[in-house]
Design a protein around this motif. Structure first.
Motif, mmCIF file in Angstrom:
data_model
loop_
_atom_site.group_PDB
_atom_site.id
_atom_site.type_symbol
_atom_site.label_atom_id
_atom_site.label_comp_id
_atom_site.label_asym_id
_atom_site.label_seq_id
_atom_site.Cartn_x
_atom_site.Cartn_y
_atom_site.Cartn_z
ATOM 1 N N LYS A 48 0.642 -1.221 0.112
ATOM 2 C CA LYS A 48 -0.013 0.491 0.497
ATOM 3 C C LYS A 48 0.957 1.249 -0.133
ATOM 4 O O LYS A 48 0.048 2.437 -0.733
ATOM 5 N N ASN A 49 1.876 1.156 0.648
ATOM 6 C CA ASN A 49 2.789 2.288 0.467
ATOM 7 C C ASN A 49 3.638 2.404 -0.775
ATOM 8 O O ASN A 49 4.046 3.736 -0.984
ATOM 9 N N ASP A 71 -3.129 4.721 -0.572
ATOM 10 C CA ASP A 71 -3.483 3.338 0.174
ATOM 11 C C ASP A 71 -4.475 2.121 0.054
ATOM 12 O O ASP A 71 -5.548 1.733 -0.632
ATOM 13 N N ASP A 73 -5.981 -1.152 -1.320
ATOM 14 C CA ASP A 73 -5.564 -2.350 -1.684
ATOM 15 C C ASP A 73 -6.112 -3.438 -2.334
ATOM 16 O O ASP A 73 -7.598 -3.422 -2.597
#
Length: 213
Positions: A48-49, A71, A73
């Motif tokens: 996510k980073n 973010d 996902d």
């Protein structure tokens, strides 16, 4: 004095050995390489980073607004022996990071005097994408799927390209990278404020890093 001389000599020998070894092996290699053979079958989840989606559209014919959603996902299921059977599912929070705080606030503010918001409103549901078809041509792919945004679901095609694979330096996880692009019409998703003065077409730029689970 002898100890100092010995230390200097030892340091010089170590430096010479390192320089010689580097010369033999060449410059350090990046962990990720454009080598599809490194991709293994299995399930992958986004880092996510380091997975982002950029958006861009025109403002009254003067210039473009742009920003980023973070973010991300997402899950990727892939088998190199059956790439057409790959599956992608992604959830993207509507959390725009933009150069202008005013623009950020406008996208998320509520409607005035009981009216509908101009754009997403203060508590938007995340966007959601589920692939329905994958066509692969070498290191490129067309990923078609259903995008749900602002409560509306429409088909979208992403032009994706493989950008690298290898073990990450942090965590030593097998990581595969992809970049993609797509264009949507925001009016298709009930976000038609100021169209056509503010561009209806929104260009999306996607960059993702997937880690094998």
């Amino acid at each position: 004095m002898r100890k100092l001389t010995a230390t200097v000599l030892a340091g010089a020998v170590t430096l010479a050995a390192f320089t010689s070894l580097q010369a033999q092996n060449g410059p350090p290699q990046l962990p990720g390489q454009m080598d599809t053979k490194r991709v293994l079958a299995g399930t992958y989840k986004t880092d996510k980073n380091h997975s982002l989606i950029g958006f861009r559209y025109n403002h009254f014919g003067f210039n473009d607004y742009f920003g980023i959603f973070g973010d991300v996902d997402a899950t990727l299921m892939i088998d190199p022996a059956n790439l057409a059977g790959a599956k992608v599912e992604a959830t993207v929070p509507i959390n725009p990071t933009v150069a202008s705080q005013g623009f950020h606030d406008h996208l998320l503010r509520g409607g005035q005097d009981g009216k509908k918001p101009d754009f997403f409103g203060p508590n938007p549901a995340p966007a959601h994408f589920v692939s329905t078809n994958v066509k692969v041509d070498g290191t490129k792919a067309k990923i078609t799927g259903d995008l749900t945004l602002n409560g509306v679901t429409k088909p979208v095609t992403i032009d994706a390209v493989f950008t690298g694979a290898g073990n990450s330096m942090m965590g030593n996880k097998l990581t595969v990278g992809f970049e993609g692009s797509a264009t949507i019409k925001r009016s298709d998703f009930g976000l038609a404020t100021f169209v056509p003065m503010v561009g209806d077409e929104v260009d999306l730029t996607i960059t993702t890093a997937f880690e094998k689970q």
